[in-house]
Design a protein around this motif. Structure first.
Motif, PDB file in Angstrom:
ATOM      1  N   PRO A   5       0.729  -1.304  -0.036  1.00  0.00           N
ATOM      2  CA  PRO A   5       0.185  -0.096  -0.135  1.00  0.00           C
ATOM      3  C   PRO A   5       1.044   1.198  -0.065  1.00  0.00           C
ATOM      4  N   ILE A   6       0.439   2.199  -0.564  1.00  0.00           N
ATOM      5  CA  ILE A   6       0.990   3.473  -0.621  1.00  0.00           C
ATOM      6  C   ILE A   6      -0.054   4.635  -0.606  1.00  0.00           C
ATOM      7  N   PRO A   7       0.035   5.709   0.152  1.00  0.00           N
ATOM      8  CA  PRO A   7      -1.071   6.527   0.298  1.00  0.00           C
ATOM      9  C   PRO A   7      -0.887   7.454  -1.077  1.00  0.00           C
ATOM     10  N   LEU A   8      -2.020   8.085  -1.467  1.00  0.00           N
ATOM     11  CA  LEU A   8      -2.177   8.640  -2.622  1.00  0.00           C
ATOM     12  C   LEU A   8      -1.401   9.773  -2.823  1.00  0.00           C
ATOM     13  N   ALA A   9      -1.075  10.585  -1.612  1.00  0.00           N
ATOM     14  CA  ALA A   9      -0.110  11.788  -1.803  1.00  0.00           C
ATOM     15  C   ALA A   9       1.098  11.444  -1.930  1.00  0.00           C
ATOM     16  N   ASP A  10       1.654  10.344  -1.329  1.00  0.00           N
ATOM     17  CA  ASP A  10       3.126   9.736  -1.532  1.00  0.00           C
ATOM     18  C   ASP A  10       3.172   9.325  -2.977  1.00  0.00           C
ATOM     19  N   PHE A  11       2.346   8.573  -3.361  1.00  0.00           N
ATOM     20  CA  PHE A  11       2.169   8.266  -4.837  1.00  0.00           C
ATOM     21  C   PHE A  11       2.322   9.296  -5.993  1.00  0.00           C
ATOM     22  N   LEU A  12       1.723  10.413  -5.613  1.00  0.00           N
ATOM     23  CA  LEU A  12       1.827  11.552  -6.410  1.00  0.00           C
ATOM     24  C   LEU A  12       3.220  12.298  -6.281  1.00  0.00           C
ATOM     25  N   LEU A  70       0.773  21.197  -8.044  1.00  0.00           N
ATOM     26  CA  LEU A  70      -0.200  22.053  -7.944  1.00  0.00           C
ATOM     27  C   LEU A  70      -0.352  22.149  -6.504  1.00  0.00           C
ATOM     28  N   PRO A  71      -1.007  23.400  -6.319  1.00  0.00           N
ATOM     29  CA  PRO A  71      -1.074  24.153  -4.768  1.00  0.00           C
ATOM     30  C   PRO A  71      -2.194  23.173  -3.945  1.00  0.00           C
ATOM     31  N   VAL A  72      -3.072  22.727  -4.717  1.00  0.00           N
ATOM     32  CA  VAL A  72      -4.043  21.674  -3.811  1.00  0.00           C
ATOM     33  C   VAL A  72      -4.612  20.720  -4.717  1.00  0.00           C
ATOM     34  N   VAL A  73      -4.683  19.218  -4.270  1.00  0.00           N
ATOM     35  CA  VAL A  73      -5.025  18.394  -4.991  1.00  0.00           C
ATOM     36  C   VAL A  73      -6.197  17.638  -4.083  1.00  0.00           C
ATOM     37  N   TRP A  74      -7.356  17.200  -4.948  1.00  0.00           N
ATOM     38  CA  TRP A  74      -8.559  16.861  -4.158  1.00  0.00           C
ATOM     39  C   TRP A  74      -8.658  15.288  -4.655  1.00  0.00           C
ATOM     40  N   ASP A  75      -9.116  14.509  -3.755  1.00  0.00           N
ATOM     41  CA  ASP A  75      -9.264  13.212  -4.367  1.00  0.00           C
ATOM     42  C   ASP A  75     -10.834  13.068  -4.462  1.00  0.00           C
ATOM     43  N   LEU A  76     -11.663  12.090  -5.087  1.00  0.00           N
ATOM     44  CA  LEU A  76     -12.854  11.820  -5.509  1.00  0.00           C
ATOM     45  C   LEU A  76     -13.900  11.798  -4.261  1.00  0.00           C
ATOM     46  N   ARG A  77     -13.119  11.766  -3.012  1.00  0.00           N
ATOM     47  CA  ARG A  77     -14.022  11.582  -1.709  1.00  0.00           C
ATOM     48  C   ARG A  77     -14.249  12.952  -1.207  1.00  0.00           C
ATOM     49  N   GLY A  78     -13.740  13.920  -1.678  1.00  0.00           N
ATOM     50  CA  GLY A  78     -13.716  15.048  -1.379  1.00  0.00           C
ATOM     51  C   GLY A  78     -12.942  15.633  -0.394  1.00  0.00           C
ATOM     52  N   ARG A  79     -11.654  14.928  -0.288  1.00  0.00           N
ATOM     53  CA  ARG A  79     -10.486  15.457   0.762  1.00  0.00           C
ATOM     54  C   ARG A  79      -9.605  15.883  -0.011  1.00  0.00           C
ATOM     55  N   GLU A  80      -9.008  17.108   0.615  1.00  0.00           N
ATOM     56  CA  GLU A  80      -7.602  17.618   0.343  1.00  0.00           C
ATOM     57  C   GLU A  80      -6.570  16.772   0.660  1.00  0.00           C
ATOM     58  N   LEU A  81      -5.543  16.175  -0.261  1.00  0.00           N
ATOM     59  CA  LEU A  81      -4.581  15.464   0.169  1.00  0.00           C
ATOM     60  C   LEU A  81      -3.524  16.363   0.900  1.00  0.00           C
ATOM     61  N   PRO A  82      -2.965  15.809   1.860  1.00  0.00           N
ATOM     62  CA  PRO A  82      -2.087  16.218   2.706  1.00  0.00           C
ATOM     63  C   PRO A  82      -0.681  16.532   1.896  1.00  0.00           C
ATOM     64  N   GLU A  83       0.417  17.066   2.378  1.00  0.00           N
ATOM     65  CA  GLU A  83       1.574  17.047   1.726  1.00  0.00           C
ATOM     66  C   GLU A  83       2.436  15.667   2.065  1.00  0.00           C
ATOM     67  N   ASP A 141     -10.503   6.103  -4.387  1.00  0.00           N
ATOM     68  CA  ASP A 141      -9.215   6.764  -3.739  1.00  0.00           C
ATOM     69  C   ASP A 141      -8.322   7.146  -4.859  1.00  0.00           C
ATOM     70  N   GLN A 142      -8.910   8.019  -5.590  1.00  0.00           N
ATOM     71  CA  GLN A 142      -8.107   8.534  -6.679  1.00  0.00           C
ATOM     72  C   GLN A 142      -8.156  10.259  -6.836  1.00  0.00           C
ATOM     73  N   VAL A 143      -7.482  10.719  -7.711  1.00  0.00           N
ATOM     74  CA  VAL A 143      -7.441  12.231  -7.782  1.00  0.00           C
ATOM     75  C   VAL A 143      -8.718  12.872  -8.441  1.00  0.00           C
ATOM     76  N   ASP A 144      -9.408  13.693  -7.904  1.00  0.00           N
ATOM     77  CA  ASP A 144     -10.346  14.393  -8.810  1.00  0.00           C
ATOM     78  C   ASP A 144      -9.869  15.377  -9.517  1.00  0.00           C
ATOM     79  N   ARG A 145      -9.527  15.164 -10.696  1.00  0.00           N
ATOM     80  CA  ARG A 145      -8.974  16.164 -11.673  1.00  0.00           C
ATOM     81  C   ARG A 145      -9.705  17.185 -11.947  1.00  0.00           C
ATOM     82  N   TRP A 146     -11.037  17.189 -11.968  1.00  0.00           N
ATOM     83  CA  TRP A 146     -12.091  18.354 -12.405  1.00  0.00           C
ATOM     84  C   TRP A 146     -11.876  19.320 -11.373  1.00  0.00           C
ATOM     85  N   ARG A 147     -11.930  18.747 -10.186  1.00  0.00           N
ATOM     86  CA  ARG A 147     -11.778  19.957  -9.172  1.00  0.00           C
ATOM     87  C   ARG A 147     -10.445  20.465  -8.967  1.00  0.00           C
TER      88      ARG A 147
END
Length: 241
Positions: A5-12, A70-83, A141-147
């Motif tokens: 497993p790897i958190p989405l923020a670390d994957f990016l 990007l300054p802010v990245v959101w996932d499809l669950r409506g959560r802003e990803l941490p640093e 648990d993926q990036v919401d690119r639209w938002r």
């Protein structure tokens, strides 16, 4: 490591080593299959060429699949990803148009990415695996690119579907969006173009005609010509197909 497993923020924020990685439905690191040549790699190369032919190199930069912090990245669950402890989180749009030369942000021995300040246009070519994420649809648990693109200040967002089935945006159609006060809205140039009856995220897909960018002066896309050339004239409706 692969399979862990790897958190989405670390994957990016992973350092690129030339291998295409992804995350499965359980958030585990996996290898990605090669791009579909017919509906992604070849049409993307054609689009890159068309854009570069129209835009002067002195004032515009067109890049395929750049890493963009990007300054802010959101996932499809409506959560802003941490640093991430690994460095700046970045997305890789299929095609990006920057005004002038983009600045590069990074850490010695770590990740580096273009910054977003000069980013004027993002283009995504939809595929069955990532198309819903590009449209900001679903609960995975993926990036919401639209938002994410909108809230990061991107001026325009173009989404093209050449032939991927099973997506809300039908094959051989596109959404061509600019920033509004509260969300994406259709570009002025698409108002009189042929459009599909069923909307996607309150926007009607464009089927043909010439789309002109509002954020990148001089940039136009003849959809009928692009569909025909990108798909090798298959099913284009002309007698010589």
């Amino acid at each position: 490591r692969l399979g862990e497993p790897i958190p989405l923020a670390d994957f990016l924020a992973l350092v690129s080593d030339g291998v295409r990685y992804g995350r499965d439905e359980h958030g585990r690191l996996r290898l990605m299959a090669p791009d579909d040549a017919r509906y992604h790699r070849l049409p993307l190369g054609l689009l890159d060429t068309l854009f570069k032919e129209q835009l002067p190199r002195a004032t515009w930069t067109v890049i395929q699949e750049p890493g963009v912090a990007l300054p802010v990245v959101w996932d499809l669950r409506g959560r802003e990803l941490p640093e991430s402890r690994l460095g700046p989180k970045q997305l890789e749009p299929d095609l990006a148009v920057f005004e002038g030369r983009p600045r590069v942000r990074g850490q010695p021995g770590g990740t580096s990415a273009c910054t977003h300040e000069a980013l004027r246009l993002v283009v995504e070519l939809l595929s069955p695996g990532t198309g819903r994420h590009d449209l900001g649809l679903g609960q995975a648990d993926q990036v919401d690119r639209w938002r994410t693109y909108f809230e990061s200040g991107v001026s325009e967002y173009w989404l093209l579907n050449l032939g991927a089935e099973g997506l809300p945006l039908p094959p051989r159609s596109g959404l061509f969006l600019g920033r509004g006060q509260s969300g994406w809205q259709a570009l002025p140039s698409v108002g009189d173009l042929p459009q599909a009856e069923s909307p996607v995220r309150d926007q009607r897909p464009v089927l043909g005609g010439v789309v002109a960018s509002a954020a990148v002066p001089g940039l136009r896309l003849d959809l009928d010509a692009y569909w025909a050339e990108a798909l090798g004239h298959q099913g284009c409706g002309h007698e010589d197909c």
